[in-house]
Design a protein around this motif. Structure first.
Motif, PDB file in Angstrom:
ATOM      1  N   ALA A 128       0.856  -1.193   0.000  1.00  0.00           N
ATOM      2  CA  ALA A 128       0.000   0.000   0.000  1.00  0.00           C
ATOM      3  C   ALA A 128       0.887   1.236   0.000  1.00  0.00           C
ATOM      4  CB  ALA A 128      -0.904   0.002   1.221  1.00  0.00           C
ATOM      5  N   ASP A 168       1.271   5.563   0.365  1.00  0.00           N
ATOM      6  CA  ASP A 168       0.718   6.595   1.245  1.00  0.00           C
ATOM      7  C   ASP A 168      -0.520   7.265   0.662  1.00  0.00           C
ATOM      8  OD1 ASP A 168       2.603   6.156   3.217  1.00  0.00           O
ATOM      9  OD2 ASP A 168       3.970   7.703   2.472  1.00  0.00           O
ATOM     10  N   LEU A 207      -3.536   5.025   1.141  1.00  0.00           N
ATOM     11  CA  LEU A 207      -3.921   4.975   2.551  1.00  0.00           C
ATOM     12  C   LEU A 207      -4.592   6.279   2.981  1.00  0.00           C
ATOM     13  CD1 LEU A 207      -0.765   3.178   3.957  1.00  0.00           C
ATOM     14  CD2 LEU A 207      -3.036   2.197   3.581  1.00  0.00           C
ATOM     15  N   ARG A 234      -8.243   6.788   4.825  1.00  0.00           N
ATOM     16  CA  ARG A 234      -8.415   7.553   6.068  1.00  0.00           C
ATOM     17  C   ARG A 234      -9.489   8.624   5.891  1.00  0.00           C
ATOM     18  NH1 ARG A 234      -2.653   7.614   5.725  1.00  0.00           N
ATOM     19  NH2 ARG A 234      -1.799   5.964   7.013  1.00  0.00           N
ATOM     20  N   ALA A 244      -5.473  -4.255   8.138  1.00  0.00           N
ATOM     21  CA  ALA A 244      -4.840  -3.109   7.473  1.00  0.00           C
ATOM     22  C   ALA A 244      -3.328  -3.263   7.473  1.00  0.00           C
ATOM     23  CB  ALA A 244      -5.225  -1.833   8.193  1.00  0.00           C
ATOM     24  N   VAL A 299      -1.518   1.954   8.116  1.00  0.00           N
ATOM     25  CA  VAL A 299      -2.850   2.600   8.137  1.00  0.00           C
ATOM     26  C   VAL A 299      -3.078   3.201   9.508  1.00  0.00           C
ATOM     27  CG1 VAL A 299      -5.340   2.240   8.036  1.00  0.00           C
ATOM     28  CG2 VAL A 299      -3.871   1.153   6.389  1.00  0.00           C
TER      29      VAL A 299
END
Length: 83
Positions: A52, A54, A57, A61, A79, A83
């Protein structure tokens, strides 16, 4: 590349592959659709996500905050550590 499997009855999404900005946008759209169709709680299972970034992610969020602001909840299971 990210793929998703959706269970519209339970309001859950299982993702697999690599989570990037593009993949996160796919998940966002699916989660918003589930929420819009009456699922207050959307479960996102990331157990098969192997990597993943940034940006991806950050999208998840933000999605969690947005659903919460509308009376919903995004539950992220398995996750990645970031995360």
């Amino acid at each position: 590349m990210l793929s998703e499997t959706v269970d519209r009855q339970t309001g859950s999404i299982r993702a697999s592959g690599r989570l990037t900005l593009l993949g996160a946008d796919l998940l966002r759209g699916t989660a918003e659709s589930l929420h819009g169709n009456g699922h207050l709680r959307v479960v996102l299972d990331l157990r098969d996500v192997r990597d993943a970034d940034d940006a991806g992610l950050d999208v998840l969020r933000a999605l969690g905050r947005e659903l919460a602001a509308r009376g919903g909840e995004l539950v992220v299971r398995h996750a990645p550590a970031t995360v």
